[in-house]
Design a protein around this motif. Structure first.
Motif, mmCIF file in Angstrom:
data_model
loop_
_atom_site.group_PDB
_atom_site.id
_atom_site.type_symbol
_atom_site.label_atom_id
_atom_site.label_comp_id
_atom_site.label_asym_id
_atom_site.label_seq_id
_atom_site.Cartn_x
_atom_site.Cartn_y
_atom_site.Cartn_z
ATOM 1 N N THR A 122 5.989 3.012 1.676
ATOM 2 C CA THR A 122 5.288 1.883 1.071
ATOM 3 C C THR A 122 5.114 0.862 2.182
ATOM 4 O O THR A 122 6.103 0.404 2.778
ATOM 5 N N VAL A 123 3.877 0.568 2.500
ATOM 6 C CA VAL A 123 3.587 -0.376 3.579
ATOM 7 C C VAL A 123 3.362 -1.755 2.984
ATOM 8 O O VAL A 123 2.598 -1.918 2.025
ATOM 9 N N THR A 141 -1.834 5.735 7.512
ATOM 10 C CA THR A 141 -2.569 6.314 6.384
ATOM 11 C C THR A 141 -2.017 7.689 6.013
ATOM 12 O O THR A 141 -1.863 8.015 4.824
ATOM 13 N N ARG A 185 0.865 -1.178 0.000
ATOM 14 C CA ARG A 185 0.000 0.000 0.000
ATOM 15 C C ARG A 185 0.898 1.223 0.000
ATOM 16 O O ARG A 185 1.783 1.356 0.837
ATOM 17 N N GLY A 186 0.669 2.131 -0.927
ATOM 18 C CA GLY A 186 1.497 3.325 -1.024
ATOM 19 C C GLY A 186 2.663 3.128 -1.980
ATOM 20 O O GLY A 186 2.910 2.027 -2.480
ATOM 21 N N SER A 187 3.383 4.228 -2.199
ATOM 22 C CA SER A 187 4.508 4.177 -3.151
ATOM 23 C C SER A 187 5.682 5.030 -2.690
ATOM 24 O O SER A 187 6.501 5.470 -3.488
ATOM 25 N N VAL A 241 1.205 7.196 4.151
ATOM 26 C CA VAL A 241 0.930 6.708 2.787
ATOM 27 C C VAL A 241 0.448 7.859 1.913
ATOM 28 O O VAL A 241 0.932 8.044 0.782
ATOM 29 N N ASP A 242 -0.502 8.626 2.421
ATOM 30 C CA ASP A 242 -1.045 9.740 1.639
ATOM 31 C C ASP A 242 0.009 10.797 1.337
ATOM 32 O O ASP A 242 -0.049 11.468 0.285
ATOM 33 N N LYS A 290 2.939 10.154 0.631
ATOM 34 C CA LYS A 290 3.880 9.469 -0.274
ATOM 35 C C LYS A 290 5.277 9.323 0.338
ATOM 36 O O LYS A 290 6.301 9.407 -0.341
#
Length: 242
Positions: free
Chosen positions: A115-116, A106, A76-78, A109-110, A112
């Protein structure tokens, strides 16, 4: 021909006819026995093949198509900093971590920044009468295959059963899937058919080989957090990003 000779000839003929009849009866009997034996053997072979196929299906290693990190996790995420979270859906401390640190994850992740990689593993089957850890990890893998891992991850923890219980049954796991949009029959089929049971065992073994001894285990940029919390996680990410 005398009467005695005729009687002997008739008697001989009767005996021969009787013997012929017995031979026909014997041939018929053994033919029937042979046919029955063939049918029984064929049935046993068919059962054996079917049983073998069922066993192969249940034991076949199927890796979810969206899995990362050698097929052991779901991303999840990048962002540039890697967070690895090893969790068991029956682990109450995992639930506590998710509740306390989930919003921070979260946010990262938001933003950026990270990466989870979520690693569902099954180490608490002994605390369930239905191997719930394995079944829930397999259901999460099925959710990932349907593009809904994180949503399903959240709803599993929101509905976490207590340790020592049977855990959620398959019908409930499927119902939770529908609640996050997993309405395709393939999800229910994967849960009921144990499609990812072997995968759950494999990723648990892989985690063990990596030195994971409990859940939750949280690693930031390859370093384990001794006391996972939202604050410790955020600080570790900031330090790794410098």
């Amino acid at each position: 021909m005398s009467n005695g000779t005729k009687e002997r000839a008739q008697a001989k003929k009767v005996v021969q006819q009787q013997l012929a009849k017995e031979r026909r009866r014997t041939v018929t009997l053994w033919t029937t026995v042979g046919v029955v034996a063939v049918l029984i053997i064929a049935s046993l072979i068919g059962w054996g093949v079917a049983a073998g196929q069922e066993k192969d299906t249940a034991g076949k290693l199927t890796v979810p198509p969206t899995a990362v990190d050698d097929g052991t996790a779901f991303a999840r995420g990048s962002g540039p900093v890697a967070i690895d979270i090893y969790e068991d859906f029956m682990c109450p401390i995992c639930h506590e971590f998710e509740t306390a640190a989930g919003p921070a994850v979260t946010q990262l992740v938001d933003a950026k920044k990270v990466t989870v990689r979520y690693h569902p593993i099954a180490i608490l089957d002994r605390y369930s009468t239905t191997e719930y850890s394995t079944r829930s990890a397999g259901a999460a893998a099925a959710a990932a295959a349907g593009g809904k891992f994180f949503e399903y991850h959240e709803v599993l923890f929101a509905n976490q059963p207590s340790e020592g219980s049977a855990g959620l049954d398959n019908a409930k796991l499927i119902e939770l899937g529908r609640s996050v949009g997993l309405t395709d029959a393939s999800f229910a089929d994967a849960v009921n058919g144990k499609t990812y049971t072997a995968w759950a065992a494999k990723v648990t073994d892989t985690a063990s080989s990596r030195g994971i001894t409990g859940t939750p285990t949280v690693m930031v940029a390859g370093k384990k957090l001794d006391n996972p919390s939202a604050q410790a996680l955020t600080a570790a990410v900031e330090a790794a990003g410098k």
